[in-house]
Design a protein around this motif. Structure first.
Motif, mmCIF file in Angstrom:
data_model
loop_
_atom_site.group_PDB
_atom_site.id
_atom_site.type_symbol
_atom_site.label_atom_id
_atom_site.label_comp_id
_atom_site.label_asym_id
_atom_site.label_seq_id
_atom_site.Cartn_x
_atom_site.Cartn_y
_atom_site.Cartn_z
ATOM 1 N N ALA A 1 2.578 -16.194 -1.158
ATOM 2 C CA ALA A 1 3.647 -15.698 -2.013
ATOM 3 C C ALA A 1 3.783 -14.195 -1.799
ATOM 4 N N TYR A 2 4.851 -13.801 -1.126
ATOM 5 C CA TYR A 2 5.084 -12.393 -0.834
ATOM 6 C C TYR A 2 5.983 -11.759 -1.887
ATOM 7 N N ASN A 3 5.766 -10.487 -2.138
ATOM 8 C CA ASN A 3 6.642 -9.703 -2.988
ATOM 9 C C ASN A 3 7.887 -9.378 -2.175
ATOM 10 N N VAL B 1 8.371 -7.176 1.415
ATOM 11 C CA VAL B 1 8.842 -7.814 2.643
ATOM 12 C C VAL B 1 10.030 -7.054 3.218
ATOM 13 N N LEU B 2 11.003 -6.753 2.366
ATOM 14 C CA LEU B 2 12.218 -6.100 2.839
ATOM 15 C C LEU B 2 11.988 -4.654 3.270
ATOM 16 N N SER B 3 10.953 -4.019 2.753
ATOM 17 C CA SER B 3 10.706 -2.620 3.096
ATOM 18 C C SER B 3 9.719 -2.456 4.255
ATOM 19 N N ASN B 4 9.163 -3.550 4.746
ATOM 20 C CA ASN B 4 8.181 -3.475 5.829
ATOM 21 C C ASN B 4 8.872 -3.138 7.146
ATOM 22 N N THR B 5 8.450 -2.045 7.766
ATOM 23 C CA THR B 5 9.016 -1.648 9.057
ATOM 24 C C THR B 5 7.944 -1.616 10.145
ATOM 25 N N ALA B 6 6.778 -2.112 9.858
ATOM 26 C CA ALA B 6 5.689 -2.102 10.833
ATOM 27 C C ALA B 6 6.045 -2.991 12.018
ATOM 28 N N GLU B 7 5.496 -2.654 13.162
ATOM 29 C CA GLU B 7 5.792 -3.410 14.374
ATOM 30 C C GLU B 7 4.548 -4.071 14.947
ATOM 31 N N GLY B 8 3.615 -4.420 14.084
ATOM 32 C CA GLY B 8 2.386 -5.046 14.552
ATOM 33 C C GLY B 8 2.561 -6.529 14.801
ATOM 34 N N PHE C 1 2.337 -9.705 10.054
ATOM 35 C CA PHE C 1 3.141 -9.168 8.966
ATOM 36 C C PHE C 1 2.288 -8.765 7.761
ATOM 37 N N THR C 2 1.395 -9.629 7.354
ATOM 38 C CA THR C 2 0.586 -9.354 6.175
ATOM 39 C C THR C 2 -0.327 -8.153 6.391
ATOM 40 N N LEU C 3 -0.998 -8.108 7.525
ATOM 41 C CA LEU C 3 -1.974 -7.061 7.765
ATOM 42 C C LEU C 3 -1.357 -5.732 8.172
ATOM 43 N N ASP C 4 -0.057 -5.715 8.407
ATOM 44 C CA ASP C 4 0.627 -4.474 8.786
ATOM 45 C C ASP C 4 0.886 -3.557 7.603
ATOM 46 N N GLN C 5 0.598 -4.007 6.417
ATOM 47 C CA GLN C 5 0.831 -3.185 5.239
ATOM 48 C C GLN C 5 -0.225 -3.493 4.189
ATOM 49 N N ALA C 6 -0.320 -2.633 3.218
ATOM 50 C CA ALA C 6 -1.277 -2.866 2.133
ATOM 51 C C ALA C 6 -0.929 -4.183 1.438
ATOM 52 N N HIS C 7 -1.939 -4.935 1.093
ATOM 53 C CA HIS C 7 -1.712 -6.204 0.421
ATOM 54 C C HIS C 7 -2.945 -6.558 -0.407
ATOM 55 N N GLU C 8 -2.765 -7.509 -1.278
ATOM 56 C CA GLU C 8 -3.862 -7.967 -2.118
ATOM 57 C C GLU C 8 -3.996 -9.471 -1.952
ATOM 58 N N VAL C 9 -5.213 -9.925 -1.850
ATOM 59 C CA VAL C 9 -5.482 -11.352 -1.748
ATOM 60 C C VAL C 9 -5.948 -11.838 -3.112
#
Length: 126
Positions: free
Chosen positions: A3-5, A9-16, A19-27
């Motif tokens: 379940a993504y916020n 998702v829309l603000s992620n611009t990482a190119e890794g 997707f999940t690990l390209d930005q701060a996240h909580e499990v």
């Protein structure tokens, strides 16, 4: 289930590669369902191939024991009905990663379903 916020998702611009690990996240340690990634041989192979590409890249960038353990499991276990195809996809990805020496542009091909299908057929026939 993941379940993504929506705003994240829309603000992620990482190119890794992940997707999940390209930005701060909580499990959140709650099991909300079971994902079946192995409906057929190709899906099992493809899912494992993509996961191992990401894990090997993560290890190259910043190795940690958890990532190394996850990689080891993908490469050595093949549980379930299509488990051997999962294991084979992991092994093929590890070989490919080494073959292209971690070239990021070549690793990004793992996002292309047609390329993955061609790679699978090249290695394992139709």
């Amino acid at each position: 289930m993941i379940a993504y916020n929506k705003n994240l998702v829309l603000s992620n611009t990482a190119e890794g590669l992940d997707f999940t690990l390209d930005q701060a996240h909580e499990v959140v340690p709650i099991l909300s369902g079971v994902a079946n990634y192995a409906d057929d041989e190709f899906m099992a192979w493809r899912s494992a191939f993509r996961e191992v590409i990401k894990l090997k890249r993560m290890i190259d960038l910043s190795a940690d024991i958890e990532t190394e353990y996850r990689l080891k499991i993908w490469l050595t276990r093949g549980d379930g009905v299509k488990g051997e195809w999962s294991k084979q996809g992991a092994l093929d990805a590890s070989y490919y990663y080494d073959e292209v020496r971690g070239d990021f542009d070549k690793l990004k091909l793992s996002y292309d379903w047609a390329w993955l299908n061609d790679r699978y057929n090249y290695l394992h026939g139709e």
